[in-house]
Design a protein around this motif. Structure first.
Motif, mmCIF file in Angstrom:
data_model
loop_
_atom_site.group_PDB
_atom_site.id
_atom_site.type_symbol
_atom_site.label_atom_id
_atom_site.label_comp_id
_atom_site.label_asym_id
_atom_site.label_seq_id
_atom_site.Cartn_x
_atom_site.Cartn_y
_atom_site.Cartn_z
ATOM 1 N N GLU A 1 5.604 -1.322 -7.317
ATOM 2 C CA GLU A 1 4.594 -0.275 -7.489
ATOM 3 C C GLU A 1 5.202 1.111 -7.639
ATOM 4 O OE1 GLU A 1 1.344 -0.748 -7.955
ATOM 5 O OE2 GLU A 1 1.992 -2.835 -7.985
ATOM 6 N N ARG B 1 0.698 -6.513 -3.274
ATOM 7 C CA ARG B 1 1.007 -5.181 -3.828
ATOM 8 C C ARG B 1 0.198 -4.107 -3.114
ATOM 9 N NH1 ARG B 1 0.095 -6.178 -10.112
ATOM 10 N NH2 ARG B 1 0.140 -3.913 -10.186
ATOM 11 N N PHE B 2 -0.970 -4.471 -2.583
ATOM 12 C CA PHE B 2 -1.889 -3.451 -2.060
ATOM 13 C C PHE B 2 -2.184 -3.585 -0.568
ATOM 14 C CE2 PHE B 2 -2.938 -4.545 -6.465
ATOM 15 C CZ PHE B 2 -2.586 -3.355 -7.076
ATOM 16 N N SER C 1 5.875 -4.323 -3.210
ATOM 17 C CA SER C 1 5.718 -2.889 -2.927
ATOM 18 C C SER C 1 6.639 -2.069 -3.809
ATOM 19 C CB SER C 1 6.036 -2.592 -1.458
ATOM 20 O OG SER C 1 5.156 -3.280 -0.630
ATOM 21 N N PRO D 1 -0.464 2.800 -4.237
ATOM 22 C CA PRO D 1 -0.867 1.980 -5.384
ATOM 23 C C PRO D 1 -2.361 1.740 -5.393
ATOM 24 C CG PRO D 1 0.259 0.650 -3.718
ATOM 25 C CD PRO D 1 0.398 2.077 -3.309
ATOM 26 N N GLN D 2 -2.939 1.794 -6.575
ATOM 27 C CA GLN D 2 -4.378 1.554 -6.717
ATOM 28 C C GLN D 2 -4.597 0.295 -7.539
ATOM 29 O OE1 GLN D 2 -6.906 3.352 -5.329
ATOM 30 N NE2 GLN D 2 -5.297 4.472 -4.272
ATOM 31 N N PRO D 3 -5.461 -0.617 -7.059
ATOM 32 C CA PRO D 3 -5.735 -1.819 -7.856
ATOM 33 C C PRO D 3 -6.520 -1.470 -9.104
ATOM 34 C CG PRO D 3 -7.083 -1.788 -5.857
ATOM 35 C CD PRO D 3 -6.158 -0.621 -5.769
#
Lengths: 114, 144
Positions: free
Chosen positions: A31, B85-86, A28, B11-13
Motif C-alpha cells: 500500500e 491490506r486494510f 501493508s 490505505p483506502q479500499p
C-alpha cells in the motif's frame, strides 16, 4: 501425545503466526509508495512458505493424532495471532476486542470437542 | 526552504460494497466453509479405497468436487490477502473464526451431520465473540 508431537504442534503454530505476520507485512507494504513497496513480493513469498510449513506439519501431526484431540488446539490459534500482531505489528485491541477473541477461542474449543 | 515531512495516507479500499474489507472477510469465511464441505464430499468418494494413492490424498484429485473445493480455497486466499491490506491482522484472523459457525451448519444442511447441544452452544459462543469483535471495530471507527 508424545513430546515430539507436542513440539511439532508448537512449531506449526509458530509457523502459522510467522506466516500471517509476513502476509500482513507484505500487504501493508504494497500500500506504500513505490519506493517503500519494493520487496513486498519477497515478504509475501516468505509468508506463503511459512504457511506451507504450518500446513505440512499440521497434516503430519493430524495423521498421527485423533482429530478430536487435535482440533481443540486449533481453537487457541487466534490468541497466538493476536499476541503476535500486538508484539510484532504493534496492533492494539480494546477490552471488547480481547473479550471477543477469548470468547471465539472458547467457542471453537467447544465445537471441536463436541 | 524546508522539506515537508512525508504524509502517510492510510490505505483506502475501492468504492463499492464488494470491496469493503469486512465483506471480503465474510466472503473468505463463506468460501473456506464451502471448500471444507466440497473437499469432504470429494474425500468421501474414495473412503472405501484403501490404496496408497487414496492414503496420500491423490485419489481424491480425481473427483470434480475436490477441484471445486481447491478452487474455493484459492479464491478465499485472494479475499484474505485483500482484507489484510486494510484490517489489523489480529482482528481479521479472529473474524475468520466464522468458519466454525458455517462449517457445522453446512455439514448439517448438505452432509446431514448432526449438531449436538455442545456444538450448538459452541457456535453461539463464537457468534457472541464475533459480535463483541464487531462492536470493538465500530467503537474504534467512531473515534477515527
Amino acid at each position: 501425545m508424545s513430546p515430539l508431537l507436542w513440539i511439532l504442534v508448537v512449531i506449526s503454530q509458530l509457523a502459522l503466526v510467522t506466516g500471517q505476520i509476513f502476509l500482513k507485512r507484505a500487504m501493508s507494504r504494497r500500500e506504500l509508495g513505490s519506493h517503500h513497496a519494493r520487496g513486498w513480493i519477497g515478504i509475501l513469498t516468505i509468508g506463503i512458505a511459512a504457511m506451507t510449513v504450518w500446513f505440512l506439519l499440521w497434516l503430519g501431526v493430524m495423521s498421527r493424532v485423533e482429530l478430536s484431540k487435535l482440533m481443540p488446539l486449533e481453537g487457541i490459534s487466534p490468541l497466538f495471532i493476536v499476541l503476535g500482531a500486538a508484539i510484532f505489528l504493534k496492533e492494539h485491541l480494546n477490552w471488547r476486542g480481547w473479550a471477543g477473541v477469548i470468547l471465539t477461542c472458547v467457542g471453537v474449543f467447544l465445537v471441536s470437542v463436541s | 526552504m524546508h522539506d515537508s515531512p512525508p504524509v502517510t495516507v492510510p490505505p483506502q479500499p475501492s468504492p463499492g460494497l464488494f470491496w469493503n474489507p469486512y465483506v471480503q472477510i465474510l466472503l473468505t469465511v463463506l468460501l473456506t466453509s464451502a471448500a471444507q464441505i466440497l473437499l469432504k464430499i470429494g474425500a468421501d468418494g474414495s473412503a472405501s479405497d484403501s490404496s496408497t494413492w487414496s492414503l496420500l490424498g491423490l485419489k481424491e484429485l480425481g473427483f470434480g468436487w475436490t477441484w471445486l473445493g481447491i478452487l474455493a480455497f484459492v479464491a478465499s486466499f485472494g479475499g484474505w490477502l485483500y482484507a489484510l491490506r486494510f484490517l489489523p491482522l489480529g482482528l481479521a484472523f479472529s473474524l475468520t473464526n466464522g468458519v466454525h459457525i458455517f462449517v457445522p451448519l453446512g455439514s448439517w444442511l448438505f452432509l446431514h451431520e448432526q449438531i449436538g447441544s455442545l456444538r450448538a452452544s459452541g457456535i453461539l459462543v463464537i457468534i457472541v465473540g464475533i459480535l463483541l469483535l464487531a462492536q470493538s471495530v465500530a467503537r474504534v471507527e467512531e473515534k477515527v
